[in-house]
Design a protein around this motif. Structure first.
Motif, PDB file in Angstrom:
ATOM      1  N   THR A 212       0.643  -0.957  -0.087  1.00 48.13           N
ATOM      2  CA  THR A 212       0.159  -0.081  -0.030  1.00 48.13           C
ATOM      3  C   THR A 212       0.681   1.251   0.010  1.00 48.13           C
ATOM      4  O   THR A 212       0.489   2.412  -0.559  1.00 48.13           O
ATOM      5  N   TRP A 213       1.960   1.255   0.809  1.00 43.65           N
ATOM      6  CA  TRP A 213       2.872   2.468   0.737  1.00 43.65           C
ATOM      7  C   TRP A 213       3.475   2.634  -0.813  1.00 43.65           C
ATOM      8  O   TRP A 213       3.375   3.721  -0.852  1.00 43.65           O
ATOM      9  N   LYS A 215       1.874   2.012  -3.470  1.00 45.69           N
ATOM     10  CA  LYS A 215       0.930   2.169  -4.293  1.00 45.69           C
ATOM     11  C   LYS A 215       0.614   3.706  -4.100  1.00 45.69           C
ATOM     12  O   LYS A 215       0.253   4.259  -5.053  1.00 45.69           O
ATOM     13  N   LYS A 216       0.725   4.276  -2.935  1.00 44.93           N
ATOM     14  CA  LYS A 216       0.609   5.591  -2.679  1.00 44.93           C
ATOM     15  C   LYS A 216       1.801   6.463  -2.716  1.00 44.93           C
ATOM     16  O   LYS A 216       1.989   7.875  -2.449  1.00 44.93           O
ATOM     17  N   GLY A 219       3.351   8.781  -0.029  1.00 46.40           N
ATOM     18  CA  GLY A 219       2.686  10.139   0.019  1.00 46.40           C
ATOM     19  C   GLY A 219       3.421  11.282  -0.271  1.00 46.40           C
ATOM     20  O   GLY A 219       3.345  12.204   0.235  1.00 46.40           O
ATOM     21  N   LYS A 223      -1.326  12.824  -6.460  1.00 50.60           N
ATOM     22  CA  LYS A 223      -2.522  13.019  -5.619  1.00 50.60           C
ATOM     23  C   LYS A 223      -2.338  12.482  -4.249  1.00 50.60           C
ATOM     24  O   LYS A 223      -3.142  12.579  -3.225  1.00 50.60           O
ATOM     25  N   HIS A 224      -1.462  11.776  -3.882  1.00 49.71           N
ATOM     26  CA  HIS A 224      -1.316  11.095  -2.614  1.00 49.71           C
ATOM     27  C   HIS A 224      -0.300  11.780  -1.758  1.00 49.71           C
ATOM     28  O   HIS A 224      -0.128  11.558  -0.627  1.00 49.71           O
ATOM     29  N   LYS A 225       0.302  12.970  -2.323  1.00 50.46           N
ATOM     30  CA  LYS A 225       0.981  13.835  -1.523  1.00 50.46           C
ATOM     31  C   LYS A 225       0.516  14.027  -0.233  1.00 50.46           C
ATOM     32  O   LYS A 225      -0.504  14.688  -0.242  1.00 50.46           O
ATOM     33  N   SER A 227      -0.445  12.299   2.262  1.00 44.55           N
ATOM     34  CA  SER A 227      -1.419  11.257   2.660  1.00 44.55           C
ATOM     35  C   SER A 227      -0.876  10.412   3.796  1.00 44.55           C
ATOM     36  O   SER A 227      -1.569   9.808   4.653  1.00 44.55           O
ATOM     37  N   HIS A 228       0.695  10.337   3.973  1.00 48.83           N
ATOM     38  CA  HIS A 228       0.895   9.761   4.926  1.00 48.83           C
ATOM     39  C   HIS A 228       0.462   8.252   4.998  1.00 48.83           C
ATOM     40  O   HIS A 228      -0.189   7.879   5.920  1.00 48.83           O
ATOM     41  N   PRO A 229       0.598   7.263   4.177  1.00 49.04           N
ATOM     42  CA  PRO A 229       0.280   5.827   4.223  1.00 49.04           C
ATOM     43  C   PRO A 229       0.966   5.287   5.468  1.00 49.04           C
ATOM     44  O   PRO A 229       2.088   5.739   5.948  1.00 49.04           O
ATOM     45  N   ASN A 235       9.434   2.097   6.825  1.00 50.42           N
ATOM     46  CA  ASN A 235       8.465   1.920   5.741  1.00 50.42           C
ATOM     47  C   ASN A 235       8.897   1.325   4.433  1.00 50.42           C
ATOM     48  O   ASN A 235      10.144   0.869   4.391  1.00 50.42           O
TER      49      ASN A 235
END
Length: 355
Positions: A212-213, A215-216, A219, A223-225, A227-229, A235
């Motif tokens: 998931t990390w 994929k985002k 963060g 668009k994920h900036k 978001s802090h996955p 990490n």
């Protein structure tokens, strides 16, 4: 009397003539033998130093020598030309493009994307993330790696960007110093790498959270900036850098040891292949750590201070390593659960538990 003297004179002349003829015949025989021998020697010399000889040399035909070491009977290593072409015409230019390309990417990333800053204000409470031993190991490895990278790049590229512009004496001293430093400090890198492996391998095993990390994109972009996955102690990006160091660092270290100690029967092929492998793995490491250094210095707020002081702000821990923060918060007996409040100067309030 006169007739006898005449006869003796005639016999003597005849004998001398016969002896002269014999000597002349012997002389011609010797000359013929010498001529024949000279032709043989000249033929051998022509074959030795002529086209046939050099053709054999270029084909790697082994000669005779008193040394029993591998390949010492081979005057010129023909496959060495292939190694030279691969090293100078392909790998060196490709490595330069890769390094400058990595630097260009992080500069563009800083300009176009910008650093990842904290979304919430700092609380002033500090969580111990790195022990003194952790930091000593990290900075020892960092110093060793950076100096080895610099000396290695000097050995490969110094003749292009330094040699033409400095006095020959300075160039000779610099390149000799770089070579000796690289040879003697290289084994230390291998020792530190073993300690790094033993110290952090358990915290660097990939899991579903890392998928998931990635994929985002951590963060950090698009668009994920911001978001802090979710992430544990490490990490996905940190784990990737860690295993990059372990795998390619081990390859660089082992191939470097082969080059450092050519006393175990290595052939020229072994040394040439080890040199190419060493260069390739080192260039991969350098490019990877361009991004690691960027994140630590410019790309993420609060990342560097954790490795300098050992402590990170509570907000930083919540946003970047929330799963680890929850573990620390819910484990009061863990040494890492102790936080320090900068706002308090009172000794009895300087340490408190996260609740």
């Amino acid at each position: 009397m006169l007739n006898q003297q005449g006869m003796l004179r005639t016999q003597a002349l005849t004998l001398l003539s016969v002896l002269a003829a014999v000597l002349l015949m012997l002389s011609f025989g010797v000359r013929a033998e010498e001529s024949k021998s000279g032709q043989v020697v000249r033929g051998e010399m022509t074959q030795l130093a002529g086209a046939d000889y050099w053709r054999q040399v270029r084909e790697g035909v082994s000669g005779t020598t008193t040394s029993a070491s591998p390949e010492h009977g081979v005057l010129i290593s023909t496959p060495g030309e292939t190694w030279f072409v691969l090293k100078e015409k392909w790998m060196s230019p490709a490595g330069a493009v890769a390094i400058f390309g990595s630097i260009t990417l992080v500069v563009l990333m800083y300009i176009l994307v910008g650093p990842l800053v904290l979304s919430a204000p700092r609380t002033g409470k500090k969580i111990r993330r790195w022990s003194r031993m952790d930091r000593a190991l990290h900075w020892s490895m960092a110093f060793t790696f950076l100096t080895l990278a610099f000396s290695g790049l000097m050995l490969v590229y110094g003749k292009y960007f330094m040699k033409p512009y400095v006095p020959l004496e300075l160039w000779g001293f610099t390149i000799s110093l770089a070579k000796q430093y690289h040879n003697y400090v290289g084994p230390l890198f291998f020792i530190l790498l073993v300690f790094v492996l033993l110290k952090w391998w358990r915290k660097s095993i990939f899991n579903k959270t890392d998928v998931t990390w990635f994929k985002k994109m951590g963060g950090m972009m698009g668009k994920h900036k911001g978001s802090h996955p979710s992430a544990g102690f490490s990490n996905g990006g940190e784990k990737m850098i860690y295993w990059l160091l372990i795998v390619f660092g081990a390859i660089a270290a082992v191939s470097g040891l082969v080059l450092d100690f050519p006393i175990f029967g290595q052939t020229r092929r072994d040394m040439e292949i080890s040199n190419l492998i060493h260069m390739f793995s080192a260039l991969i490491l350098i490019c990877g750590f361009v991004f690691h250094i960027y994140i630590g210095l410019f790309g993420m707020e609060g990342a560097l201070e954790g490795m300098v002081t050992g402590d990170v702000d509570e907000t930083w821990a919540k946003e970047h390593h929330d799963l680890w923060y929850e573990e620390v918060k819910n484990t009061p007996d863990n040494d890492q659960a102790t936080v320090t409040s900068k706002a308090s100067d009172s000794p009895d309030q300087s340490s408190q538990k996260l609740t």
